[in-house]
Design a protein around this motif. Structure first.
Motif, PDB file in Angstrom:
ATOM      1  N   LYS A   1      29.672  12.200  -7.115  1.00  0.00           N
ATOM      2  CA  LYS A   1      29.340  10.929  -7.789  1.00  0.00           C
ATOM      3  C   LYS A   1      27.829  10.768  -8.027  1.00  0.00           C
ATOM      4  O   LYS A   1      27.415   9.832  -8.696  1.00  0.00           O
TER       5      LYS A   1
ATOM      6  N   SER B   1      26.729   6.827  -8.351  1.00  0.00           N
ATOM      7  CA  SER B   1      27.475   5.747  -7.716  1.00  0.00           C
ATOM      8  C   SER B   1      27.960   6.231  -6.354  1.00  0.00           C
ATOM      9  O   SER B   1      27.960   7.425  -6.065  1.00  0.00           O
TER      10      SER B   1
ATOM     11  N   SER C   1      30.778   6.976  -3.815  1.00  0.00           N
ATOM     12  CA  SER C   1      32.199   7.331  -3.856  1.00  0.00           C
ATOM     13  C   SER C   1      33.006   6.476  -2.880  1.00  0.00           C
ATOM     14  O   SER C   1      32.595   6.259  -1.744  1.00  0.00           O
TER      15      SER C   1
ATOM     16  N   PHE D   1      21.570   3.639  -7.160  1.00  0.00           N
ATOM     17  CA  PHE D   1      23.026   3.680  -7.180  1.00  0.00           C
ATOM     18  C   PHE D   1      23.534   2.569  -8.078  1.00  0.00           C
ATOM     19  O   PHE D   1      23.129   1.416  -7.948  1.00  0.00           O
ATOM     20  N   LEU D   2      24.420   2.948  -9.008  1.00  0.00           N
ATOM     21  CA  LEU D   2      24.953   2.029  -9.994  1.00  0.00           C
ATOM     22  C   LEU D   2      26.265   1.441  -9.504  1.00  0.00           C
ATOM     23  O   LEU D   2      26.886   1.957  -8.579  1.00  0.00           O
ATOM     24  N   PHE D   3      26.691   0.410 -10.163  1.00  0.00           N
ATOM     25  CA  PHE D   3      27.970  -0.253  -9.867  1.00  0.00           C
ATOM     26  C   PHE D   3      27.927  -0.933  -8.501  1.00  0.00           C
ATOM     27  O   PHE D   3      26.887  -1.088  -7.900  1.00  0.00           O
ATOM     28  N   GLU D   4      29.087  -1.320  -8.039  1.00  0.00           N
ATOM     29  CA  GLU D   4      29.181  -2.051  -6.772  1.00  0.00           C
ATOM     30  C   GLU D   4      29.452  -1.093  -5.604  1.00  0.00           C
ATOM     31  O   GLU D   4      29.869   0.040  -5.807  1.00  0.00           O
TER      32      GLU D   4
END
Length: 167
Positions: free
Chosen positions: A91, A137, A139, A158-161
């Motif tokens: 990821k 991101s 994992s 780091f992207l996203f939640e």
């Protein structure tokens, strides 16, 4: 199970089947076979004849496989840690400084850069990768790292939640 005249026939045919079974199936089969062998040896003891060499060999082989089964169960958790780390690496889309160059099959994962394992069980306890300018991101497989106590990833991108599996 059909009785055979020698243990070598058992070892040549039945053991191959045991290796093809899942761990759960193998453990259940071994338990039944072991119980059957012990009962068979016990009944032959009551008949005043010593247990046959094939029964003794069968008992030895079953005990040996029980040991392998326990080892595979304990090692399986260790393997799950390695697979979760490889999913974590997949990821990450940008890895400068070759910080994850050691994350491969050439060495045990407990020796990978940024990874710390506990001494007792050789299970991953810490991922320490701060300020390496990693991009990607996180994992959800990190949630499978049941011994993980410290996840240090500050000063990276780091992207996203954060996945809910991490909790």
């Amino acid at each position: 199970m059909q009785k055979v005249g020698s243990a070598s026939i058992f070892t040549n045919s039945y053991i191959n089947v045991l290796f093809l079974m899942s761990t759960k199936q193998r453990n259940q089969t071994l338990s039944v076979l072991f119980l059957h062998t012990v009962l068979d040896m016990g009944l032959s003891h009551w008949s005043s004849a010593p247990p046959s060499s094939s029964s003794c060999m069968l008992a030895f082989i079953l005990l040996l496989f029980c040991g392998f089964s326990v080892t595979s169960v304990v090692g399986g958790n260790n393997q799950m840690d390695r697979l979760a780390l490889l999913q974590f690496k997949d990821k990450i889309t940008h890895v400068p400084f070759r910080v994850m160059a050691s994350w491969n099959n050439s060495i045990h994962f407990c020796h990978w850069q940024g990874v710390i394992c506990g001494c007792r069980h050789q299970r991953l306890t810490t991922i320490n990768l701060p300020s390496f300018k990693l991009v990607g991101s996180i994992s959800p497989y990190v949630g499978n790292l049941s011994f993980l106590r410290n996840l240090t990833l500050q000063n990276n991108s780091f992207l996203f939640e954060i996945p809910p599996e991490i909790g």
